[in-house]
Motif scaffolding. Structure first.
Motif, PDB file in Angstrom:
ATOM      1  N   VAL A   1       0.841  -1.204   0.000  1.00 48.91           N
ATOM      2  CA  VAL A   1       0.000   0.000   0.000  1.00 48.91           C
ATOM      3  C   VAL A   1       0.870   1.246   0.000  1.00 48.91           C
ATOM      4  N   LEU A   2       1.948   1.234   0.771  1.00 45.90           N
ATOM      5  CA  LEU A   2       2.852   2.381   0.787  1.00 45.90           C
ATOM      6  C   LEU A   2       3.459   2.616  -0.589  1.00 45.90           C
TER       7      LEU A   2
ATOM      8  N   ASP B   1       9.632  10.637  -5.438  1.00 50.05           N
ATOM      9  CA  ASP B   1      10.935  10.173  -5.899  1.00 50.05           C
ATOM     10  C   ASP B   1      11.486   9.177  -4.873  1.00 50.05           C
ATOM     11  N   ASP B   2      12.677   8.653  -5.115  1.00 48.60           N
ATOM     12  CA  ASP B   2      13.221   7.607  -4.234  1.00 48.60           C
ATOM     13  C   ASP B   2      13.380   8.097  -2.797  1.00 48.60           C
ATOM     14  N   THR B   3      13.854   9.325  -2.641  1.00 51.96           N
ATOM     15  CA  THR B   3      14.047   9.859  -1.292  1.00 51.96           C
ATOM     16  C   THR B   3      12.720  10.026  -0.578  1.00 51.96           C
ATOM     17  N   GLU B   4      11.714  10.529  -1.272  1.00 50.07           N
ATOM     18  CA  GLU B   4      10.393  10.707  -0.677  1.00 50.07           C
ATOM     19  C   GLU B   4       9.750   9.369  -0.343  1.00 50.07           C
ATOM     20  N   ARG B   5       9.942   8.395  -1.238  1.00 49.20           N
ATOM     21  CA  ARG B   5       9.387   7.061  -0.973  1.00 49.20           C
ATOM     22  C   ARG B   5      10.017   6.455   0.277  1.00 49.20           C
ATOM     23  N   ASP B   6      11.342   6.549   0.396  1.00 53.84           N
ATOM     24  CA  ASP B   6      12.019   6.032   1.587  1.00 53.84           C
ATOM     25  C   ASP B   6      11.539   6.769   2.839  1.00 53.84           C
ATOM     26  N   HIS B   7      11.293   8.045   2.691  1.00 51.85           N
ATOM     27  CA  HIS B   7      10.809   8.852   3.815  1.00 51.85           C
ATOM     28  C   HIS B   7       9.434   8.357   4.280  1.00 51.85           C
ATOM     29  N   LEU B   8       8.565   8.061   3.325  1.00 49.76           N
ATOM     30  CA  LEU B   8       7.232   7.547   3.660  1.00 49.76           C
ATOM     31  C   LEU B   8       7.338   6.224   4.402  1.00 49.76           C
TER      32      LEU B   8
END
Length: 292
Positions: free
Chosen positions: A67-68, A78-85
């Protein structure tokens, strides 16, 4: 740090950045707010509006990685935002520690000190997750002399609270934005880090620029790139930087600056090294005179 508030503000800020056209959706009806509607994000992520509303209210407890990932795709993270989530979700599922122990002061291993000291023609330093400089080789001390005047030496505090920073960093706006984004990433990883919270509170109170950038909820991960400096002795130089996490030393990383051979930046680094060596000789002579 309230994780629910962090989650809610981050999701709302990402939703506001995407237009229906960017998401491949028809733009219809009067829109009172920028970006996508909650129902549109829910549809793109394949979840119900009620479920997405729960997420945007800050409740990431029990949310699956699939889901995330679907949410990250819908919000075009982007990759950084996805990792942050994902980091925000991990913090939501872990919760605060039952016993809050005073964190140990991070120490830099002797082997790491030998590594950075061995880089004679490259400025290198070790920092923690709050951007405190814990150790620096001689050339880095010469480059970051103004930053190291503070105790503790902190690049974020220098960037926002020292008036010399705007001259030292010719691209101050980008440096400031990246620094705030990096702190935002660390907050997601360590939401109960009191010293990190204190730093953010101090900068928010004392700097309008920091407070504005903090409110954008943008994130940034230091890796590699180019940074411009205007050193008070050798002038402007454009250096490549690499940031490397230290395995086994959670929250610590090495930052190394370098210049391509034969470039003006390489000449400036050589001049800086010569100047620093001269300063060390003067200091040594003065110390001998004092002792005698």
């Amino acid at each position: 740090m309230d994780n629910r508030d962090e989650v809610s503000a981050f999701l709302k800020s990402r939703r506001a950045k995407i237009t229906p056209e960017q998401a491949g959706l028809p733009a219809y009806g009067q829109r009172r707010v920028p970006g996508l509607r909650r129902a549109e994000v829910a549809m793109l992520a394949g979840v119900s509006v009620e479920y997405y509303t729960r997420l945007e209210r800050g409740n990431l407890g029990g949310v699956s990685e699939s889901v995330l990932d679907a949410l990250a795709k819908a919000l075009r993270l982007d990759d950084t935002e996805r990792d942050h989530l994902h980091a925000l979700a991990r913090a939501a599922n872990t919760g605060p520690p039952r016993v809050r122990r005073r964190p140990k002061a991070p120490t830099v291993r002797p082997s790491v000190l030998r590594i950075i000291d061995g880089l004679h023609d490259q400025p290198a330093y070790v920092r923690n997750n709050r951007m405190d400089i814990l150790a620096a080789n001689p050339l880095s001390r010469a480059l970051y002399g103004e930053v190291l005047e503070q105790k503790p030496a902190n690049t974020c505090r220098y960037a926002f609270l020292d008036p010399r920073a705007a001259r030292f960093f010719p691209e101050w706006e980008r440096v400031a934005r990246d620094a705030v984004g990096a702190l935002r990433v660390e907050v997601a990883k360590s939401p109960y880090d009191r010293e990190l919270s204190n730093l953010i509170g101090e900068l928010s109170t004392r700097s309008d620029a920091f407070r504005t950038l903090w409110g954008s909820h943008d994130v940034h991960a230091f890796a590699d790139g180019i940074k411009r400096f205007h050193h008070p002795v050798v002038g402007e130089m454009e250096l490549v930087h690499e940031s490397l996490d230290l395995p086994g030393d959670e929250g610590l990383s090495i930052t190394i600056h370098s210049a391509d051979p034969g470039t003006p930046a390489a000449d400036a680094l050589q001049l800086l090294a010569s100047w620093a060596a001269g300063q060390d000789r003067v200091s040594a002579v003065m110390q001998d005179d004092t002792e005698n």
